[in-house]
Design an enzyme around this catalytic site. Structure first.
Site, PDB file in Angstrom:
ATOM      1  N   SER A  59       0.663  -0.952  -0.125  1.00 31.15           N
ATOM      2  CA  SER A  59       0.070  -0.064   0.044  1.00 31.15           C
ATOM      3  C   SER A  59       0.883   1.332  -0.066  1.00 31.15           C
ATOM      4  O   SER A  59       0.595   2.207  -0.559  1.00 31.15           O
ATOM      5  CB  SER A  59      -0.952  -0.062   1.363  1.00 31.15           C
ATOM      6  N   ALA A  77      -5.176  -0.512  -2.330  1.00 31.53           N
ATOM      7  CA  ALA A  77      -4.374  -0.080  -1.314  1.00 31.53           C
ATOM      8  C   ALA A  77      -5.154  -0.062  -0.098  1.00 31.53           C
ATOM      9  O   ALA A  77      -6.267   0.404  -0.190  1.00 31.53           O
ATOM     10  CB  ALA A  77      -3.749   1.311  -1.752  1.00 31.53           C
ATOM     11  N   LYS A  78      -4.605  -0.465   0.900  1.00 29.70           N
ATOM     12  CA  LYS A  78      -5.089  -0.182   2.342  1.00 29.70           C
ATOM     13  C   LYS A  78      -4.823   1.124   2.815  1.00 29.70           C
ATOM     14  O   LYS A  78      -4.035   1.326   3.874  1.00 29.70           O
ATOM     15  CB  LYS A  78      -5.118  -1.280   3.376  1.00 29.70           C
ATOM     16  N   ALA A  79      -5.510   2.199   2.451  1.00 26.81           N
ATOM     17  CA  ALA A  79      -4.925   3.486   2.713  1.00 26.81           C
ATOM     18  C   ALA A  79      -6.043   4.352   3.445  1.00 26.81           C
ATOM     19  O   ALA A  79      -7.296   4.203   3.274  1.00 26.81           O
ATOM     20  CB  ALA A  79      -4.810   4.337   1.592  1.00 26.81           C
ATOM     21  N   TYR A 137     -10.902   5.092   3.313  1.00 22.44           N
ATOM     22  CA  TYR A 137     -11.979   4.647   4.414  1.00 22.44           C
ATOM     23  C   TYR A 137     -12.813   5.713   4.523  1.00 22.44           C
ATOM     24  O   TYR A 137     -13.997   5.626   5.258  1.00 22.44           O
ATOM     25  CB  TYR A 137     -11.258   4.258   5.340  1.00 22.44           C
TER      26      TYR A 137
END
Length: 305
Positions: free
Chosen positions: A62, A155-157, A161
């Protein structure tokens, strides 16, 4: 919430209250952070972290997508996760490694230091007490996931969220346990912060990574466990109405684990409770931690290696 006593930040374990960042940090203004959610469990062999290395490899992936250079190695972040669990005397817990652009510039493309922290705390069922057994009522959100080539869903950004917050808060405001999002195509995507599985005729059907979703590690684990158990798994695009027509439906994720969905938009799903395939997947997943499911892939990484 009862906060833990200790946290790891920028190479040092320190008291929780001392883990601070400046209010003008880049991430606070522009969402430039990447993170992971990881769980540790009590097992017959002692506390173990579920797929620690896989999670932290995704953290680095990410960061790479967002051109962030994390100033620690994978081994160092893994060690920090173990250390903060041990320092807080936690066995079953939730871990949050996070890296963000800190103070150092005020423009979108500013070059700033990258700060890193790892927190750990006790967490029960993410969507509420009893939901793993009783299930939740969900709704299809009025908010869609982002279109391709806009924001990278892989991507876990932190900034990603914001979408999940809109979906989850709308669902809670309307009296539902969680929201389900459609992709920009109008086809199914995922939950506010969870992947989804539909069951048709005993087979698992899940949306593909091209449907603006995060390729969840729990999702991957369930696909692997299902196929090893002889359960068919189909990854494909699906229209919204399949939520109303499937035999069973559940969400999954590190926080949500394996949560049944008993209704969508007020329409009962199947028998209105966890069905046999959902219960089987719960048994296979949680069996990794009580020893009834063999850990064939080395997914359980001991807190004390």
């Amino acid at each position: 919430m009862q906060y833990p006593e200790w946290i790891w930040q920028n190479g040092t374990i320190k008291p929780w209250a001392e883990a601070t960042t400046h209010v003008m940090s880049h991430a606070l203004h522009y969402g430039s952070s990447v993170f992971e959610g990881i769980r540790s469990y009590e097992t017959p062999q002692g506390p173990a972290i579920f797929r620690l290395s896989d999670h932290n490899r995704r953290l680095f992936a990410s960061a790479r997508i967002y051109d962030m250079a994390i100033p620690y190695s994978l081994d160092e972040i893994n060690a920090a996760c173990r250390a903060v669990l041990q320092k807080n005397a936690l066995g079953k817990a939730y871990l949050r490694p996070v890296a963000w652009r800190g103070l150092g510039g005020f423009g979108l493309s500013a070059e700033t230091p990258v700060d890193v922290a790892v927190a750990a705390w006790q967490m029960g069922a993410y969507l509420g007490d009893g939901v793993l057994e009783q299930g939740i009522d969900a709704c299809v959100s009025s908010w869609q996931r982002f279109a391709p080539n806009t924001i990278p869903a892989g991507a876990k950004a932190g900034g990603n969220y914001l979408s999940g917050q809109l979906i989850a808060r709308e669902a809670r405001r309307l009296g539902f346990g969680e929201g389900i999002a459609l992709a920009s195509t109008g086809l199914l995507s995922e939950g506010a912060g969870e992947n989804i599985f539909l069951v048709f005729d005993g087979a698992l059907h899940t949306t593909p990574v091209s449907a603006a979703l995060l390729n969840g590690i729990t999702r991957n684990s369930l696909i692997t466990l299902a196929r090893e158990a002889g359960i068919e798994v189909v990854e494909r695009d699906m229209p919204r109405e399949y939520l109303y027509l499937c035999d069973e439906l559940f969400m999954c994720g590190t926080a949500a684990e394996v949560t049944p969905i008993r209704s969508v938009d007020g329409r009962q799903v199947g028998a209105g409770k966890a069905g046999p395939v959902t219960r089987r997947m719960q048994a296979l997943f949680f069996g990794l931690f009580d020893g009834s499911t063999p850990d064939r892939h080395g997914w359980l990484e001991p807190v004390q290696p």
